[in-house]
Structure formats: structure tokens, C-alpha cells
Design an enzyme around this catalytic site. Structure first.
Site, PDB file in Angstrom:
ATOM      1  N   ASP A  66       0.878  -1.168   0.000  1.00  0.00           N
ATOM      2  CA  ASP A  66       0.000   0.000   0.000  1.00  0.00           C
ATOM      3  C   ASP A  66       0.915   1.218   0.000  1.00  0.00           C
ATOM      4  O   ASP A  66       1.575   1.520   1.010  1.00  0.00           O
ATOM      5  CB  ASP A  66      -0.893  -0.020   1.237  1.00  0.00           C
ATOM      6  CG  ASP A  66      -1.798   1.206   1.330  1.00  0.00           C
ATOM      7  OD1 ASP A  66      -1.634   2.141   0.521  1.00  0.00           O
ATOM      8  OD2 ASP A  66      -2.664   1.230   2.229  1.00  0.00           O
ATOM      9  N   SER A 145       0.488  12.900 -16.751  1.00  0.00           N
ATOM     10  CA  SER A 145      -0.894  13.103 -17.184  1.00  0.00           C
ATOM     11  C   SER A 145      -1.056  14.350 -18.028  1.00  0.00           C
ATOM     12  O   SER A 145      -0.419  15.380 -17.772  1.00  0.00           O
ATOM     13  CB  SER A 145      -1.806  13.219 -15.959  1.00  0.00           C
ATOM     14  OG  SER A 145      -3.136  13.483 -16.348  1.00  0.00           O
ATOM     15  N   TYR A 160      -4.973  16.233  -8.034  1.00  0.00           N
ATOM     16  CA  TYR A 160      -4.383  15.211  -8.902  1.00  0.00           C
ATOM     17  C   TYR A 160      -3.382  15.847  -9.867  1.00  0.00           C
ATOM     18  O   TYR A 160      -2.246  15.362 -10.027  1.00  0.00           O
ATOM     19  CB  TYR A 160      -5.495  14.520  -9.689  1.00  0.00           C
ATOM     20  CG  TYR A 160      -5.043  13.636 -10.827  1.00  0.00           C
ATOM     21  CD1 TYR A 160      -4.683  12.316 -10.613  1.00  0.00           C
ATOM     22  CD2 TYR A 160      -4.992  14.122 -12.143  1.00  0.00           C
ATOM     23  CE1 TYR A 160      -4.270  11.500 -11.656  1.00  0.00           C
ATOM     24  CE2 TYR A 160      -4.578  13.319 -13.196  1.00  0.00           C
ATOM     25  CZ  TYR A 160      -4.219  12.016 -12.951  1.00  0.00           C
ATOM     26  OH  TYR A 160      -3.811  11.208 -13.996  1.00  0.00           O
ATOM     27  N   LYS A 164       0.671  15.331 -10.456  1.00  0.00           N
ATOM     28  CA  LYS A 164       1.247  14.879 -11.729  1.00  0.00           C
ATOM     29  C   LYS A 164       2.237  15.901 -12.284  1.00  0.00           C
ATOM     30  O   LYS A 164       3.262  15.523 -12.875  1.00  0.00           O
ATOM     31  CB  LYS A 164       0.128  14.613 -12.741  1.00  0.00           C
ATOM     32  CG  LYS A 164      -0.676  13.356 -12.443  1.00  0.00           C
ATOM     33  CD  LYS A 164       0.177  12.100 -12.489  1.00  0.00           C
ATOM     34  CE  LYS A 164      -0.654  10.833 -12.417  1.00  0.00           C
ATOM     35  NZ  LYS A 164       0.183   9.610 -12.437  1.00  0.00           N
ATOM     36  N   VAL A 193      -7.680   7.260 -20.950  1.00  0.00           N
ATOM     37  CA  VAL A 193      -7.297   5.892 -21.302  1.00  0.00           C
ATOM     38  C   VAL A 193      -8.223   4.937 -20.559  1.00  0.00           C
ATOM     39  O   VAL A 193      -8.509   5.130 -19.374  1.00  0.00           O
ATOM     40  CB  VAL A 193      -5.829   5.606 -20.914  1.00  0.00           C
ATOM     41  CG1 VAL A 193      -5.448   4.170 -21.277  1.00  0.00           C
ATOM     42  CG2 VAL A 193      -4.902   6.600 -21.607  1.00  0.00           C
TER      43      VAL A 193
END
Length: 260
Positions: A66, A145, A160, A164, A193
């Protein structure tokens, strides 16, 4: 790309987040080209299942960690040094994606994205230390990304995208630092994707139909597949791109080129 087949004979790839999606496809491509693979997943069951499936293509091992748990991360670093110090290729492919408006983000949301980058940072440090200890050259590819380049109103992703963008920056800094060791570091920046990552916020039964709605968002007229990404990632891992480092390649069906 060259028409010469890729050859990873004698090379081992570690794919962080290699039990599904893009990471799994990369591992399969490397195995098909004669290499060996180590894939990591959140649970041992996931890791074992992926390794068993990949073993039909070559020698594959599954490890569990994890990435948001510092103790689990430390254990994985130890295993990579004790059992896989011969690694020459690394792909940082793990990720979560849960679009949410900026004003609705919680500290836990933010921390989850940053924890993955922390894991990438120190796992890469471990693999690179093992390479330099042996005097081995190698190649690293980070899965970045398109969202780090371009904000999309339909998918608000500030935390996010911030993470990235940091991964893109790490790519360039490591490329400079590691060039003298013969270790290349690149990244790819995919658009939409078809991977299980969307099941984070879309019911599994609805993922395909939802992603169909993004086909026309891409100038080439369709969303991407894991193999679309894996083909470029493995090219960047290979010696066919041995004069490429510090690059962030768009694999996005033309999104960054413009809009329909």
C-alpha cells in the site's frame, strides 16, 4: 518509432502499480520482448493474480505494498534491494483519479495524491541506488498526465494535476542528475485511457459508456487503451531511445495539439 523489434533480454523491469491498466500492459510488453518483470499492487492477492497472468508471457513476480503506508513502502524498498537489485528498468504507474471541485477537496484527498508521489520518489531512489551500486545503466519512465498540462472543466482535478505536474518536474530533475550514470528518465502524459482507474468514481458497469462520451474530445476520435500507452513507454525504456532523457511525451490522441 523504429521497425526493429524491442529486445529486453537480460533486463528486469519493476512496474509500480503493475497489476492492472497501463502498468500491467507495460509489464506484458517487456515480457513479450524477452525481459522479466516485477509488478506491485495494493494487496498480495492482486499482485499474485497479475503475476500469474503475466507468467504466460515470461518470468513475472508480484509484490504487495500500500503505497500510502510508509511502513509498507519501507518494506517494499527492502525487498527491491534484497531480491531485485538487478533491476535496470523502472515504471512508476500507480495512481488514483477522483475528480472533485477545488472547494470540495479534503486534506485526505490531497494527501492521497501526494503519498503516491512520495512513494515514487523513494522507490525510485532505491532502484537508482541499486543501479549505481552495480554501475548499471538503466531507464525510468513515469506515468504523468495530460491534466498536468491542461485543465478540463468536465473533470476538475486540482490536487491530482498538482501531483502529476510534480512528477513531470521530478522527471526532468532526475534526468539531469542521473545522466552521468547512464540512467535515462522520461515521462508520458496520457489523456483519457480505458483503465480501471475510473472505477474510483464511475460504477464499473457504466465505465465504458461514460468513456465513450470522451471519444470526440480527442482529435483522433477515440479514447486510449493501455496498449497505446505501453507501446510508447516500452519504446522509451528501450535502447532505441538512448539519446532521449528528460522528455515528457504526450500520448493523448491529439488533445494538446488542439480541439475539434
Amino acid at each position: 518509432m523504429s521497425s526493429t523489434p524491442l529486445d529486453f533480454s537480460g533486463q528486469k523491469v519493476v512496474v509500480i502499480g503493475g497489476t492492472s491498466g497501463m502498468g500491467y500492459a507495460v509489464a506484458r510488453h517487456v515480457l513479450d520482448a524477452g525481459g522479466t518483470a516485477v509488478v506491485t499492487g495494493r494487496t498480495q492477492a492482486n499482485a499474485d493474480e497479475a503475476a500469474a497472468a503475466l507468467s504466460t508471457h515470461g518470468n513475472a513476480v508480484g509484490l504487495a505494498a500500500d503505497l500510502t503506508d510508509p511502513a509498507a513502502l519501507d518494506r517494499l524498498r527492502t525487498v527491491l534491494t534484497e531480491d531485485h537489485a538487478d533491476t535496470t528498468l523502472l515504471v512508476n504507474a500507480a495512481g488514483v483519479f477522483a475528480p472533485k471541485p477545488f472547494l470540495e477537496h479534503t486534506p485526505a484527498d490531497y494527501d492521497r495524491y501526494q503519498a503516491i508521489n512520495r512513494a515514487f520518489f523513494f522507490l525510485t531512489q532505491t532502484v537508482v541506488a541499486n543501479m549505481t551500486e552495480r554501475g548499471a545503466k538503466g531507464s525510468i519512465v513515469n506515468i504523468g498526465s495530460m491534466w498536468a498540462h491542461q485543465a478540463i472543466a468536465a473533470t476538475p482535478s486540482s490536487a491530482y494535476s498538482m501531483a502529476k505536474a510534480g512528477l513531470h518536474s521530478l522527471t526532468q530533475h532526475l534526468a539531469m542528475e542521473l545522466a552521468s550514470h547512464g540512467i535515462r528518465v522520461n515521462a508520458v502524459a496520457p489523456a483519457v485511457v480505458r483503465t480501471p482507474i475510473y472505477e474510483e468514481f464511475i460504477p464499473k458497469a457504466d465505465v465504458d459508456s461514460t468513456l465513450d462520451g470522451f471519444n470526440d474530445f480527442h482529435p483522433l476520435g477515440r479514447t486510449g487503451t493501455p496498449d497505446d500507452i505501453a507501446a510508447t513507454v516500452t519504446f522509451l525504456l528501450s535502447d532505441q531511445t538512448d539519446w532521449v532523457t528528460g522528455a515528457v511525451w504526450d500520448i493523448d490522441g491529439g488533445v494538446m495539439a488542439g480541439r475539434n
